[in-house]
Design an enzyme around this catalytic site. Structure first.
Site, short mmCIF file in Angstrom:
data_model
loop_
_atom_site.label_atom_id
_atom_site.label_comp_id
_atom_site.label_asym_id
_atom_site.label_seq_id
_atom_site.Cartn_x
_atom_site.Cartn_y
_atom_site.Cartn_z
N HIS A 145 6.21 1.73 -4.50
CA HIS A 145 6.39 1.35 -5.91
C HIS A 145 7.57 0.37 -6.06
O HIS A 145 7.49 -0.60 -6.81
CB HIS A 145 6.69 2.59 -6.77
CG HIS A 145 5.59 3.61 -6.78
ND1 HIS A 145 5.71 4.84 -6.17
CD2 HIS A 145 4.37 3.59 -7.34
CE1 HIS A 145 4.61 5.52 -6.36
NE2 HIS A 145 3.77 4.81 -7.06
N GLN A 151 -8.33 10.40 -14.83
CA GLN A 151 -8.76 9.93 -13.52
C GLN A 151 -8.79 11.03 -12.46
O GLN A 151 -8.97 10.75 -11.28
CB GLN A 151 -7.90 8.75 -13.06
CG GLN A 151 -6.46 9.07 -12.74
CD GLN A 151 -5.64 7.80 -12.52
OE1 GLN A 151 -5.33 7.07 -13.44
NE2 GLN A 151 -5.30 7.52 -11.27
N GLY A 157 4.26 7.80 -11.18
CA GLY A 157 5.53 8.43 -10.85
C GLY A 157 5.58 8.97 -9.43
O GLY A 157 4.77 8.61 -8.59
N GLU A 200 9.05 3.84 -1.83
CA GLU A 200 9.34 2.44 -1.51
C GLU A 200 8.16 1.51 -1.83
O GLU A 200 8.35 0.32 -2.05
CB GLU A 200 9.74 2.29 -0.04
CG GLU A 200 11.21 2.58 0.22
CD GLU A 200 12.16 1.68 -0.59
OE1 GLU A 200 11.95 0.46 -0.63
OE2 GLU A 200 13.09 2.21 -1.21
O1 PAF Z 1 -2.29 3.76 -8.89
C1 PAF Z 1 -1.89 4.58 -9.75
O2 PAF Z 1 -0.81 5.15 -9.63
C2 PAF Z 1 -2.78 4.88 -10.94
O3 PAF Z 1 -4.12 4.92 -10.59
C3 PAF Z 1 -2.54 3.93 -12.13
C4 PAF Z 1 -2.90 2.48 -11.79
C5 PAF Z 1 -1.09 3.99 -12.56
C6 PAF Z 1 -3.42 4.34 -13.32
O4 PAF Z 1 -3.14 5.64 -13.72
#
Ligand code: PAF
Length: 284
Positions: free
Chosen positions: A37, A61, A31, A35
């Site tokens: 994404h 993560q 989220g 741009e």
């Molecule tokens: O690149 C990211 O935004 C994140 O590491 C992902 C691939 C959505 C995994 O949580």
């Protein structure tokens, strides 16, 4: 665009499309869309019949001292951006939906996370691999899209697909940059007014390396020295790492032959930015 929060509903929504032979594309995100994404969404829309974007800030993560709690979130604006980019399904699960119980089973990696970001962020790529595997299992896409800015993540996902036999094509999409060359990232919002202009030094350092390689430089130590010098000219920059590695295995190189991935992570204050470029030795 359908906004779906539950895994069961997502499976039901995708079942009919799959049965009808639709080519399904997945764009996983955390989220705070920008741009970069949107360029992944556009690529997916061009190549697939049905595009699923996921929006989930994955706690697995983030390290204990990292920014999970304050990671920028604006789901309503993200939904508008995804809808405008013609995403068909936005999957926005809660943490409880993704991890109803603390996971007992998760993925471990060998070697590929010993360098670059893996060294400074222990556990990060295992958290990424685990959530991406879960998303792959939930969506069962034909194609999945990731940004090349997160080059190590892309390499990890490619190995995930190969090693665990996912029948998924992984597409890496080019880095999208601001006008001054700074790679777009949700974390750029953390930069202060003083830090933001200085962050453009990262792109300048990569361009210098590209130029040196095009002029025949293949000595990695010399390339790294010059890249560090450029970054060091920004008073607020603190280098986490600058490395040249094999693009697939991510093991460090001492001399360039063919191609090498120049990757860096640099702190501006508390904000850690990453960037990279593929250095290609010119063929005679
Ligand atoms: O690149 C990211 O935004 C994140 O590491 C992902 C691939 C959505 C995994 O949580």
């Amino acid at each position: 665009m359908d906004i779906i929060e539950s895994a069961g509903e997502l499976r039901a929504r995708l079942h009919d499309a799959r049965m009808a032979g639709a080519r399904i594309g997945l764009v996983p995100t955390m989220g705070y869309l920008h741009e970069g994404h949107v360029s992944l969404f556009r690529q997916a829309v061009l190549q697939c019949d049905l595009v699923v974007a996921s929006l989930f800030v994955n706690p697995l993560q983030f390290g204990p001292s990292e920014d999970f709690a304050v990671y920028p979130r604006r789901p309503e604006a993200d939904a508008r951006i995804a809808a405008n980019a013609s995403v068909d399904v936005l999957f926005m699960p809660s943490t409880e939906e993704m991890y109803p119980q603390p996971p007992v089973v998760s993925l471990t990696l060998q070697g590929i996370h010993d360098h670059l970001c893996g060294r400074s962020r222990p556990g990060h790529f295992e958290g990424v691999a685990t959530v991406v595997a879960k998303l792959f299992n939930l969506v069962q896409p034909h194609v999945a899209y990731f940004g090349q800015k997160d080059a190590q993540q892309l390499a990890v996902v490619r190995r995930l697909v190969r090693d665990l036999n996912y029948a998924i094509e992984v597409i890496g999409c080019p880095i999208v940059r601001d006008v001054d060359g700074l790679a777009l990232s949700s974390r750029n919002v953390y930069l202060s007014d003083l830090e933001r202009p200085q962050a453009a030094v990262l792109r300048r350092s990569l361009l210098l390396a590209e130029q040196l390689v095009s002029q025949g430089e293949t000595d990695v130590q010399e390339l790294l020295r010059q890249v560090r010098e450029v970054i060091g000219s920004a008073a607020l920059a603190t280098i986490d790492y600058v490395e040249v590695v094999d693009p697939d295995t991510l093991t460090p190189l001492t001399r360039l032959a063919g191609s090498g991935l120049l990757a860096l992570a640099v702190f501006f204050g508390r904000t850690r930015l990453i960037d990279n470029t593929l250095l290609c030795v010119p063929t005679p």
